[in-house]
Design a protein around this motif. Structure first.
Motif, PDB file in Angstrom:
ATOM      1  N   GLY A 151       0.805  -1.221   0.000  1.00 15.87           N
ATOM      2  CA  GLY A 151       0.000   0.000   0.000  1.00 15.87           C
ATOM      3  C   GLY A 151       0.830   1.258   0.000  1.00 15.87           C
ATOM      4  O   GLY A 151       0.319   2.343  -0.281  1.00 15.87           O
ATOM      5  N   ALA A 152       2.128   1.149   0.362  1.00 18.34           N
ATOM      6  CA  ALA A 152       2.980   2.332   0.339  1.00 18.34           C
ATOM      7  C   ALA A 152       3.359   2.749  -1.076  1.00 18.34           C
ATOM      8  O   ALA A 152       3.948   3.810  -1.269  1.00 18.34           O
ATOM      9  N   LEU A 200       4.465   7.704  11.487  1.00 13.70           N
ATOM     10  CA  LEU A 200       4.562   6.518  10.634  1.00 13.70           C
ATOM     11  C   LEU A 200       3.699   5.411  11.243  1.00 13.70           C
ATOM     12  O   LEU A 200       4.189   4.519  11.935  1.00 13.70           O
ATOM     13  N   ASP A 201       2.391   5.500  10.964  1.00 11.40           N
ATOM     14  CA  ASP A 201       1.447   4.517  11.487  1.00 11.40           C
ATOM     15  C   ASP A 201       0.579   3.891  10.404  1.00 11.40           C
ATOM     16  O   ASP A 201      -0.175   2.955  10.695  1.00 11.40           O
ATOM     17  N   SER A 202       0.652   4.398   9.200  1.00  8.40           N
ATOM     18  CA  SER A 202      -0.199   3.875   8.130  1.00  8.40           C
ATOM     19  C   SER A 202       0.594   3.849   6.832  1.00  8.40           C
ATOM     20  O   SER A 202       1.719   4.373   6.742  1.00  8.40           O
ATOM     21  N   GLU A 203      -0.005   3.233   5.814  1.00  7.21           N
ATOM     22  CA  GLU A 203       0.648   3.153   4.512  1.00  7.21           C
ATOM     23  C   GLU A 203       0.745   4.534   3.859  1.00  7.21           C
ATOM     24  O   GLU A 203       1.684   4.810   3.114  1.00  7.21           O
ATOM     25  N   GLN A 204      -0.237   5.397   4.144  1.00 10.48           N
ATOM     26  CA  GLN A 204      -0.175   6.760   3.605  1.00 10.48           C
ATOM     27  C   GLN A 204       1.011   7.528   4.202  1.00 10.48           C
ATOM     28  O   GLN A 204       1.700   8.269   3.496  1.00 10.48           O
ATOM     29  N   ASP A 205       1.268   7.328   5.508  1.00 15.80           N
ATOM     30  CA  ASP A 205       2.439   7.960   6.122  1.00 15.80           C
ATOM     31  C   ASP A 205       3.728   7.427   5.504  1.00 15.80           C
ATOM     32  O   ASP A 205       4.694   8.182   5.310  1.00 15.80           O
ATOM     33  N   ALA A 206       3.769   6.144   5.192  1.00 10.17           N
ATOM     34  CA  ALA A 206       4.962   5.572   4.566  1.00 10.17           C
ATOM     35  C   ALA A 206       5.199   6.173   3.185  1.00 10.17           C
ATOM     36  O   ALA A 206       6.339   6.443   2.795  1.00 10.17           O
ATOM     37  N   THR A 207       4.115   6.397   2.431  1.00  5.02           N
ATOM     38  CA  THR A 207       4.259   7.012   1.100  1.00  5.02           C
ATOM     39  C   THR A 207       4.800   8.429   1.213  1.00  5.02           C
ATOM     40  O   THR A 207       5.669   8.843   0.421  1.00  5.02           O
ATOM     41  N   LEU A 208       4.308   9.203   2.192  1.00  7.50           N
ATOM     42  CA  LEU A 208       4.822  10.563   2.385  1.00  7.50           C
ATOM     43  C   LEU A 208       6.294  10.550   2.776  1.00  7.50           C
ATOM     44  O   LEU A 208       7.076  11.403   2.332  1.00  7.50           O
ATOM     45  N   LEU A 209       6.687   9.585   3.599  1.00  2.00           N
ATOM     46  CA  LEU A 209       8.092   9.489   3.982  1.00  2.00           C
ATOM     47  C   LEU A 209       8.965   9.149   2.783  1.00  2.00           C
ATOM     48  O   LEU A 209      10.051   9.729   2.620  1.00  2.00           O
ATOM     49  N   LEU A 210       8.524   8.230   1.936  1.00  2.00           N
ATOM     50  CA  LEU A 210       9.304   7.883   0.752  1.00  2.00           C
ATOM     51  C   LEU A 210       9.425   9.063  -0.201  1.00  2.00           C
ATOM     52  O   LEU A 210      10.493   9.286  -0.798  1.00  2.00           O
ATOM     53  N   ARG A 211       8.340   9.815  -0.347  1.00  2.00           N
ATOM     54  CA  ARG A 211       8.406  11.003  -1.210  1.00  2.00           C
ATOM     55  C   ARG A 211       9.407  12.013  -0.643  1.00  2.00           C
ATOM     56  O   ARG A 211      10.187  12.633  -1.395  1.00  2.00           O
TER      57      ARG A 211
END
Length: 834
Positions: A117-118, A236-247
């Motif tokens: 989901g990330a 960093l608790d959800s897949e959306q947070d992981a996507t923002l971190l990767l960006r």
């Protein structure tokens, strides 16, 4: 008359020269244009006008266009370098996840980033050799690729090695405390070494109620702004947070570290070892072999003729460089997850049925390959004289003519008489032998022995006083048997030998602080013999000292530059313009010759393997100078010539340095202890490293824990830097006159006074003078002072000698034990202080 007129007609008129006076023309008010001036000159240009035209500055529009062009080129270069990282043309973005709190699991962060989901596709598991929690991630949405690894912070050396080569660091914080004491210790080491681009993440904030969530974010921001004033905290608790971190990781500005951007480096992703089996041993395997390391080239292009340094293991030569297929291709149409059975370090290349054959990029040329020679070849006969000169032969003949008559017993032959020596010659010979055999280490050992005798005398006196109180000691022993269990457990953790050593070191540092460099004159040895290697200086700043005088034998093993700064600029400029070899971003396999099997054992034990290509001359030994400042967390006295652990750039080694003051003069005073509140220069025998490079100093305790002692940077490489050890002889004014005084207790015989008579005296109150004459035979001397002394003043004499580091360089550094054991000791010490 007619002839005279004819002569006058033949005479020519006078022509003015170039130096004829030219008056200013009348200012008629008319202005000549540039065209009129050029038509009048008809192409003639004066010398002054030509010079002025050459030196004429550019026009405003030209200057503006030039500045815009330079700005545009620089911007394009930065954007190209930024877009290359993590894309098809560059290496994957290397991200290291570091936990700064014992209650935070870094594996939870990597587990969330693995989820589909990330937006990423897991293409490769265990992509870093030796690190189990590592994986390759493809991001088709961002057109980038990442390599994540999570390594334990218990091994501080591996953590520092990973931080040296990582493009970004992700710090996992606790939602309540941020980081603990060991996390703050790790941050101190990382900041001193050079911190790359980073991001702060925190888990568990989203599960809190809304009110507590805001309070928790404010508390964390207040904690983190001390170390990271401009950093952003990512939940960093959800897949959306992981996507923002990767960006954020893919688009943030990369911080440039000088010591790694000028050298090519590789993080091992696949390692194999093939042992050598020479024919001379009957095919039996030896401890050396060929190490094949696969990884992405980073920093600068990699050349096969250069030496490579494996962190923690030493320098080695390359035999060839291969180009296998890329295991993490950024092919957006065919990106697919890794096969379930494809894990581990054995087979990590992406291929299978359509795997491309391995191409050999380049092979080392034995004639151009750099040598592993680290020390200069020493010829012990280089300074010997094979045949006497004519002057020496003449002197020998004159000496033979002026033979001294010696009284010998009757019947003694000429051969027997040549062995008879006068008493005066025998004494002088003994003195010469002692002075030739004495060196700096002997002086230090003698100082320690004299201090030990004083301690023994004090212990004997205290023993006599304690003998009369035996009954009280017996009562104390009876009371000690009634101690509680808590006290007994407390005593079990105390090391008596370490306590005694620490007390002795503390007393030495305290004495040096109260009475800097003061030394007592020995009673059982003449001062002219004890201090024969010392000399006096009229002025420490301006008096000359030859840097090539009486160099030690170790200086024949090191290398020296004629101009270190010029060589450094030339080598770094050549490294910046290199366009040959394996380019940045290529996935290559390096064949490293004659590597010990211990390197493979280190990889199998779970430690990452880093390699860096050395610049020319960086494998050679010399005298390196490091500018450091003592770390506030360390309060124990650090003595000069004590063994320390060094992190200098990519290198890690042990050595015994000496400390000196950081000044701009040509002579520098040695410090007996590391000064806590001032920058100090640390000099040590070590391989040459071109600055800039960060420096960390650790001290290994008896329990195996390594404490951070000092941090700083690399200063220079200069064997001719003069470091002088000072000793101060003190005397007491016995009789005081208006312009003179009788001083005692500085020397204890007449010969010593006459020996040190040329040396200038000073006092603690600023008076200056010199020795006039000796009074009696017990060390009293008459001194002339520039002003009248006070009775509470002290007369001092400064003596100096040049000192050098000890040759104790060792590239092997033992592992540091986990810091958890240290916390128990610290709590006990705090409890004792309370």
């Amino acid at each position: 008359m007619v002839k005279m007129a004819a002569n006058e007609e033949k005479q020519q008129g006078h022509r003015p020269g170039v130096f004829k006076q030219k008056n200013k023309g009348h200012k008629h008010g008319k202005h000549r244009t540039k065209g009129e001036i050029e038509r009048e000159n008809k192409g003639r240009v004066s010398v002054t006008a030509l010079t002025k035209k050459q030196r004429k500055e550019e026009k405003r529009m030209d200057r503006r266009h030039k500045a815009n062009q330079l700005r545009r080129n620089k911007k394009d270069m930065v954007l190209t370098e930024k877009r290359r990282l993590g894309t098809r043309d560059g290496p994957p973005h290397l991200v290291a996840v570091v936990s700064l709190h014992a209650g935070v699991d870094a594996g939870a962060v990597t587990k969330l980033l693995r989820q589909e989901g990330a937006g990423g596709v897991i293409h490769q598991e265990r992509c870093v050799s030796g690190v189990s929690d590592s994986f390759g991630l493809l991001m088709p949405r961002f057109k980038q690729r990442f390599t994540f690894l999570s390594h334990s912070t218990a091994d501080i050396h591996s953590l520092l090695d990973v931080a040296k080569i990582a493009d970004s660091l992700v710090f996992a914080l606790d939602s309540a405390e941020g980081w603990d004491s060991y996390g703050d210790y790790c941050l101190s080491c990382l900041f001193a070494q050079g911190l790359p681009s980073h991001a702060l993440v925190c888990q568990g904030v989203s599960d809190l109620p809304v009110k507590k969530k805001v309070e928790s974010k404010k508390a964390l921001s207040k904690i983190t702004e001390i170390r990271f004033p401009d950093a952003r905290l990512f939940p960093l608790d959800s897949e959306q947070d992981a996507t923002l971190l990767l960006r954020h990781l893919g688009t943030q500005r990369q911080r440039k570290l000088g010591f790694r951007s000028r050298r090519s480096h590789v993080l091992a992703q696949h390692v194999t070892f093939a042992a050598n089996s020479p024919e001379g041993t009957g095919g039996a395997p030896t401890g050396l072999g060929t190490l094949c390391v696969s990884g992405y080239v980073r920093g600068r292009p990699l050349q096969v003729d250069r030496l490579v340094h494996i962190s923690g293991h030493g320098d080695f030569q390359l035999s060839q460089i291969d180009a296998p297929s890329d295991p993490l291709p950024l092919n957006l149409t065919t990106a697919r997850p890794a096969k379930p059975g494809k894990k581990g370090d054995v087979d990590m290349q992406d291929g299978g049925e359509d795997e491309a054959p391995v191409r050999v990029l380049m092979k080392a040329n034995p004639s151009c390959r750099e040598s592993l020679l680290a020390e200069a070849e020493v010829d012990p006969m280089d300074g010997e004289q094979t045949w006497p000169t004519e002057t020496e032969l003449l002197e020998a003949e004159e000496a033979s003519k002026n033979k001294r008559v010696i009284k010998v017993p009757k019947g003694t032959s000429d051969y027997q008489a040549s062995w008879i020596v006068d008493e005066d010659e025998e004494e002088n010979g003994e003195i010469d032998e002692e002075s030739s055999e004495e060196d700096d280490d002997d002086d230090d050992m003698l100082d320690e022995a004299m201090d030990g005798e004083d301690d023994d005398m004090n212990s004997q006196e205290s023993g006599l006083g304690c003998a009369s109180e035996e009954e009280e000691e017996e009562e104390e022993e009876l009371c000690s048997t009634e101690r509680t269990g808590a006290d007994q457990r407390y005593d079990e953790h105390i090391d008596e030998a370490a306590e005694e050593e620490g007390l002795k070191r503390y007393r030495e540092a305290r004495a040096n602080e109260l009475f800097p460099d003061e030394v007592d004159t020995p009673l059982d040895m003449a001062a002219r013999i004890r201090f024969q290697r010392y000399r006096g200086l009229k002025s420490f700043r301006s008096s000359p000292w030859d840097p090539m005088e009486n160099l030690p034998l170790n200086y024949s093993r090191i290398f020296q530059f004629q101009s270190f700064d010029r060589t450094r600029r030339r080598i770094l400029a050549e490294a910046a313009s290199e366009e040959e070899g394996a380019m940045v971003g290529w996935y290559v396999t390096l064949h490293i010759n004659d590597v010990p099997f211990s390197v493979m054992e280190s990889v199998q034990s779970g430690r990452p393997l880093m390699m860096v290509s050395l610049l020319p001359h960086e494998q050679k030994m010399s005298v390196m100078h490091l500018l450091v400042r003592r770390h506030p967390s360390n309060t124990e006295p650090i003595k000069s010539k004590e063994e320390l652990v060094f992190h200098c750039g990519f290198r890690r080694f042990r050595a015994s340095p000496i400390f000196s003051q950081h000044t701009s003069a040509d002579k520098h005073k040695m410090e007996r202890f590391l000064v806590p509140d001032a920058p100090t220069v640390v000099s040590v025998y070590a391989p040459i490293t071109f600055p800039p490079a960060g420096v960390l100093l650790f001290k290994q305790n008896n329990d195996g824990i390594q404490d951070l002692v000092a941090t700083g940077s690399l200063l220079s490489c200069d064997p001719q830097r003069v470091m002088l050890k000072r000793i101060v002889l003190s005397g007491h004014p016995f009789k005081i006159n208006q312009r003179s005084a009788v001083v005692r207790y500085m020397f204890f015989n007449r010969d010593d006074i006459m020996w040190f008579k040329p040396v200038e005296l000073r006092t603690k109150w600023g008076r200056r003078g010199h020795i006039k004459e000796a009074l009696g035979t017990h060390g009293h001397m008459k001194c002339v002072i520039d002003n009248q002394l006070r009775s509470q003043d002290t007369v001092l004499m400064n003596l100096y000698k040049r000192v050098y580091p000890r040759w104790t360089y060792d590239p092997y550094v033992p592992l540091s034990l986990p810091w958890v054991k240290r916390e128990v000791t610290v709590d006990m010490n705090d409890l004792d202080m309370e």
